[in-house]
Design an enzyme around this catalytic site. Structure first.
Site, PDB file in Angstrom:
ATOM      1  CG  HIS A   1      73.045  12.621 -10.683  1.00 15.31           C
ATOM      2  ND1 HIS A   1      74.043  13.503 -11.005  1.00 15.31           N
ATOM      3  CD2 HIS A   1      72.881  12.728  -9.337  1.00 15.31           C
ATOM      4  CE1 HIS A   1      74.472  14.111  -9.909  1.00 15.31           C
ATOM      5  NE2 HIS A   1      73.776  13.656  -8.883  1.00 15.31           N
ATOM      6  CD  GLU A   2      69.721  11.229  -7.776  1.00 18.11           C
ATOM      7  OE1 GLU A   2      70.297  10.878  -6.729  1.00 18.11           O
ATOM      8  OE2 GLU A   2      69.701  12.411  -8.168  1.00 18.11           O
TER       9      GLU A   2
ATOM     10  NE  ARG B   1      70.451  21.834  -2.508  1.00 22.39           N
ATOM     11  CZ  ARG B   1      70.352  20.830  -1.653  1.00 22.39           C
ATOM     12  NH1 ARG B   1      70.776  20.982  -0.417  1.00 22.39           N
ATOM     13  NH2 ARG B   1      69.838  19.671  -2.017  1.00 22.39           N
TER      14      ARG B   1
ATOM     15  CG  HIS C   1      74.817   9.652  -6.093  1.00 21.88           C
ATOM     16  ND1 HIS C   1      76.044  10.177  -5.783  1.00 21.88           N
ATOM     17  CD2 HIS C   1      74.028  10.718  -6.445  1.00 21.88           C
ATOM     18  CE1 HIS C   1      76.006  11.496  -5.939  1.00 21.88           C
ATOM     19  NE2 HIS C   1      74.814  11.845  -6.355  1.00 21.88           N
TER      20      HIS C   1
ATOM     21  CD  GLU D   1      72.548  10.764  -3.343  1.00 21.33           C
ATOM     22  OE1 GLU D   1      73.528  11.228  -2.737  1.00 21.33           O
ATOM     23  OE2 GLU D   1      71.711  11.485  -3.916  1.00 21.33           O
TER      24      GLU D   1
ATOM     25  CD  GLU E   1      72.591  14.343  -0.195  1.00 22.71           C
ATOM     26  OE1 GLU E   1      73.789  14.100  -0.344  1.00 22.71           O
ATOM     27  OE2 GLU E   1      71.767  14.244  -1.116  1.00 22.71           O
TER      28      GLU E   1
END
Length: 945
Positions: free
Chosen positions: A365-366, A867, A369, A332, A190
């Protein structure tokens, strides 16, 4: 994906200058500051270059279309990988089943940094194939046109490199207990890196099923992937692992790992919604005991999500793996979530309370997903907030469901909401939904707007429609669009259908399609209260700029919640302030003295009151702080300081408000206050009034510091979080006892690192301020030697932070230079090292000089599409506050104009420097006058510190 970096928490510790010479330094530096301020007036208009920079940001390369053609749709991949762990290379082959939906004689898919050795199409003749580097395309031309509805099979043989990178299919290493180096292979696809692992249609809407086979060394090594292994073929030195075909999913969710990791297993109970399934956690064998907390929490939060979503988990297993080298915090992948070691492994001997909370947050969080993002995926990266914003909000709900005593719903304010409110008050921000095309643009949009603003807006939406209605809409959305792709409107349609009278779509468009947020101005009238709105910008000079176009004119439809002075039962009322009206009235009885908007700060806006109302709110806080709950006390502090920073409120208001802190006992409000006390300290460091400010700030901390002490509470999560916040602030502000305690503990630790190691909660404070207070170079070398020998990843991070506390510029330069070596600091941790040193006032110029001089090597190593590398410029320069530094930054941009994923970060850096210059010009005198007047009686009544 769970972002790492500075968005997830505010660093609480700053280096303290030598206080014995503070008066001399202040005098010299103050003269320089005065010259800087004169330069501001005479040499620059605060945003003279802004329009040019803004236009550069929105300029698009219209001649290049980075999107794949729509003629072909992949339906199934058969992928065969053979990673060579010794050479760091891999070979592979694949067959892709494709449906033709538009007649074409070309097959165009993604491939990047791969060598293509053979291409064929069953029953078709290939005329040629070529790689186009700019768009990262593999273009295959056939001798004849493919008709609509034809089904074809494309075969490709390829190979690539795994070394010296953290994306695509890459290699990682670690040392086992015997000290031997072990090699593994893993993947990170990703957002646009699947094309570095295998040629593919690497866009999220190009969903397909995947049948994966991986070759691994026989013996102790094994392979894992998204699905369970169904067959194993022994080939002598190597073994083939064949996995079940996946469900239909996007390329970025594919994952393969070849390792000799050990594992532990538990069972996730579906409780009537689907079938029970297994959860395994993988880690290096000598750390496998550290997965116990992750397994326990992971199973519990997954069971919560199954009940919340009311949608069965669609795979047969959900595994987790701790990877020694990993670019983000976690990823994820469906059925096999990968993590940094620090984000999965918990050991009470090394891990702090914050480490434990962070691990839980990342897991929550993951795992969120697995439904919202994996089962239903955004159509294109413009809508990445649908994935990340939802997962960001759900992680707090998930952790709260398992550990309700951690106060996670209030902690959302300080970890997610408050940081993004700072960022989104700048002209360099962007809308939640923003067009992106290039790989660099796609990478860059994984930022605080997509995550934190996305999560904050979803939190506001849930409050507006009600928790039960919101949950019903989420379930309907997941069921309706499972295994498909969506846009923002699809989600809002489902919410709208549950509560059609609330006009959700109209309201939400003002939040997703324009950057920024409003400040609501409140005044008292004879009929109650009047509310008006305007866009909130942190720098007053920003209002003079021509804003970027917005169909809503930077007005928002705001779901306002409020409570009033006489509503002692905690009642809350609400009203919607539509974007297309000038004001909204709140009719209340005349005996109501004050009103407090944005109850629990669930709304994404700030509130400014007329002076008399602020006075009444402060009086109420001082008289009875419990009249406002934890979230509301934190909100009042945060808004008051932010408004004062922006010159929309006299700085006297937040300074007066701090007087109530003598009665404050809760972590979240104190976190807000402590961070602000540290920030003002850094801003005033070389100004007149600095010494008076230090005295006042220390007086605010004195009682709570003494009460908390240095003894960690084994079973009091929030008390421990409060203690670290207060101790960090006390040491940063130079409280003598704090520095002495840290130094004493540090010296004892160096004398006996085995038995005198501080509690994990205290280690960063002890290491950092122990190094800072030490005048001995040997102390730094001792800690550095321990850092090199340390095997636990979280402990290494703590030590790395401590080593950045030195007051010696040469030592910091040497550390920065040493850290470039991956054998000393892993690539994944390099940016953390840079930020740690830059946060030290002594290290800031060291890092800036190093960054400029080594830009070519840095950009070659990390690439402009990274990033985290792109954001480094704004992190290094965030405390610059002079025109000389501003000019240096602008000269750097002119010398190296290519920014890649750091384009917005460059804009942010310039804007922040100009803001810092203006902040001093606007606020220094008010703060100094208040300290010399109002604060003096308070100080004389307290023990001098």
């Amino acid at each position: 994906m769970f972002l790492s970096g500075y968005w997830l928490q505010v660093v609480l510790s700053w280096a303290v200058v030598a206080f014995a010479t503070a008066t001399v330094v202040v005098a010299v530096q103050n003269a320089k500051l005065e010259q800087d301020l004169r330069d501001v007036q005479s040499k620059i208009d605060i945003f003279e270059e802004w329009n040019g920079a803004k236009n550069q940001r929105v300029k698009r390369e219209d001649s290049i279309d980075y999107r794949l053609p729509t003629a072909l749709v992949p339906t199934h991949y058969e992928v065969y990988w053979h990673p060579d762990l010794e050479t760091g290379t891999f070979t592979g082959q694949e067959r892709i089943s494709i449906t033709v939906v538009e007649a074409t004689n070309q097959i165009i898919l993604h491939s990047y940094l791969l060598e293509i050795t053979s291409v064929y199409v069953l029953n078709r003749e290939v005329e040629s194939f070529e790689l186009e580097t700019e768009r990262q395309f593999l273009i295959i031309t056939l001798t004849q046109e493919l008709p609509v509805d034809a089904s074809i099979t494309l075969g490709i043989i390829f190979n690539g490199q795994m070394k010296d990178k953290l994306v695509g299919l890459y290699s990682s290493t670690y040392q086992n207990e015997a000290g031997a180096q072990r090699n593994i292979s893993t993947s990170q696809f990703e957002p646009v890196y699947a094309r570095q692992g295998f040629p593919c249609f690497d866009e999220p809407a190009m969903k397909a099923t995947f049948a994966i086979t991986v070759v691994h060394p026989s013996g102790s090594y094994h392979a894992i992937s998204n699905m369970k292994e169904i067959e194993s073929n022994y080939l002598g030195d190597y073994t083939e692992a064949i996995f079940e075909s996946t469900v239909k999913m996007s390329t970025y969710l594919v994952c393969v790992i070849v390792s000799d990791f050990a594992s532990q297993e538990t069972t996730v109970r579906a409780n009537g919604i689907g079938e029970d399934f297994s959860m395994q956690a993988y880690a290096t064998s000598h750390q496998i005991d550290k997965v116990e907390f992750a397994l326990e929490f992971g199973a519990a939060v997954t069971e919560y999500y199954i009940q919340y979503y009311k949608v069965a988990y669609p795979l047969t297993k959900l595994d987790m793996a701790a990877i020694p080298d990993f670019s983000s915090n976690a990823m994820e992948h469906w059925g096999l979530v990968t993590y940094r070691e620090t984000a999965l492994l918990y050991d009470s001997s090394y891990s702090s309370t914050l480490n434990k909370q962070s691990i839980a947050g990342v897991l929550a969080h993951e795992i969120a997903h697995q439904w919202f993002g994996n089962l239903v995926t955004m159509q294109w990266w413009n809508d990445i907030w649908l994935n990340e914003g939802f997962a960001r909000y759900m992680q707090y709900k998930g952790v709260n469901a398992v550990h309700s005593d951690w106060g996670m719903l209030e902690q959302f304010q300080i970890i997610a909401l408050h940081p993004v409110l700072l960022y989104d008050a700048k002209l360099s921000s962007h809308p939640i939904v923003q067009q992106v095309d290039t790989p660099a643009e796609i990478s860059a949009i994984f930022d605080t707007i997509s995550y934190e603003k996305g999560g904050s807006v979803i939190r506001m939406l849930e409050t507006y429609v009600g928790a039960e209605n919101f949950e019903e809409a989420v379930t309907n959305y997941l069921v309706k669009h499972q295994f498909q792709n969506t846009v923002t409107d699809d989600f809002l349609t489902e919410v709208d259908a549950v509560v059609p009278a609330l006009g959700v779509k109209k309201l939400m468009l003002t939040w997703t399609n324009q950057m920024g947020y409003p400040v609501l101005n409140v005044s008292k009238t004879s009929a109650g209260f009047l509310v008006t709105q305007q866009r909130f910008l942190s720098n007053p000079a920003s209002y003079e700029e021509e804003p970027e176009d917005s169909e809503f004119g930077y007005k928002w439809s705001v779901p306002i919640t409020y409570t009033a002075s006489t509503w002692e039962d905690g009642s809350v009322s609400s009203v919607v302030y539509d974007y297309d009206v000038d004001s909204v009235g709140i009719a209340l009885d005349s005996d109501i003295e004050w009103i407090k908007l944005n109850v629990h700060q669930t709304g994404y806006y700030r509130v400014n009151y007329e002076e008399s109302l602020w006075t009444l709110l402060i009086q109420q806080l001082t008289t009875d702080p419990s009249r406002f709950d934890i979230a509301d006390r934190a909100h009042l502090l945060n808004d008051a300081f932010a408004l004062a920073d922006a010159s929309q409120l006299s700085y006297i208001v937040p300074l007066e408000m701090t007087g109530y802190l003598a009665q404050e006992q809760d972590f979240v409000p104190w976190y807000v206050a402590a961070n602000k006390l540290i920030a003002i300290h850094r801003s005033l460091m070389f100004s007149e009034g600095y010494v008076s400010y230090l005295t006042y700030a220390r007086s605010l901390l004195a009682n709570i510091y003494q009460e908390l002490g240095w003894t960690v509470d084994a079973n009091n999560h929030l008390r421990n979080r409060l203690r670290v916040s207060i101790l960090s602030a006390a040491c940063a502000l130079g409280l003598p006892d704090c520095l002495e305690q840290a130094s004493t503990r540090f010296n004892a630790f160096l004398q006996n690192p085995t038995t005198a190691r501080p509690s994990p909660d205290l280690r960063e404070i002890v290491y950092y301020y122990g190094i800072q207070e030490s005048s001995s170079q040997s102390s730094w070398q001792q800690l550095y030697a321990l850092f090199l020998d340390e095997a636990d990843a979280s402990e290494r991070v703590k030590m790395m932070y401590g080593l950045a506390g030195s007051r010696d510029a040469q030592t910091l330069f040497n550390f920065l230079d040493l850290g470039y070596d991956e054998s000393i600091v892993r690539s994944q941790d390099y940016f953390t090292l840079v930020q740690n040193i830059a946060a030290n006032p002594v290290g800031e110029p060291v890092v800036w000089e190093y960054y400029r001089e080594h830009w070519p090597e840095l950009s070659a190593r990390f690439t402009l599409t990274n990033r985290n590398f792109g954001r480094l410029i704004s992190q290094i320069t965030q405390n610059f506050a002079g025109t000389v530094k501003l000019e240096e930054v602008q000269q750097f941009y002119a010398k190296y104009p290519e920014a890649g994923a750091g384009a917005n970060s460059r804009l942010e850096a310039v804007e922040t420097i100009k803001y810092n210059i203006e902040w001093l010009a606007r606020n220094r005198a008010d703060i100094t006058d208040w300290l010399s007047g109002t604060a003096s009686p308070l100080l004389t009544a307290k023990n001098q510190l």
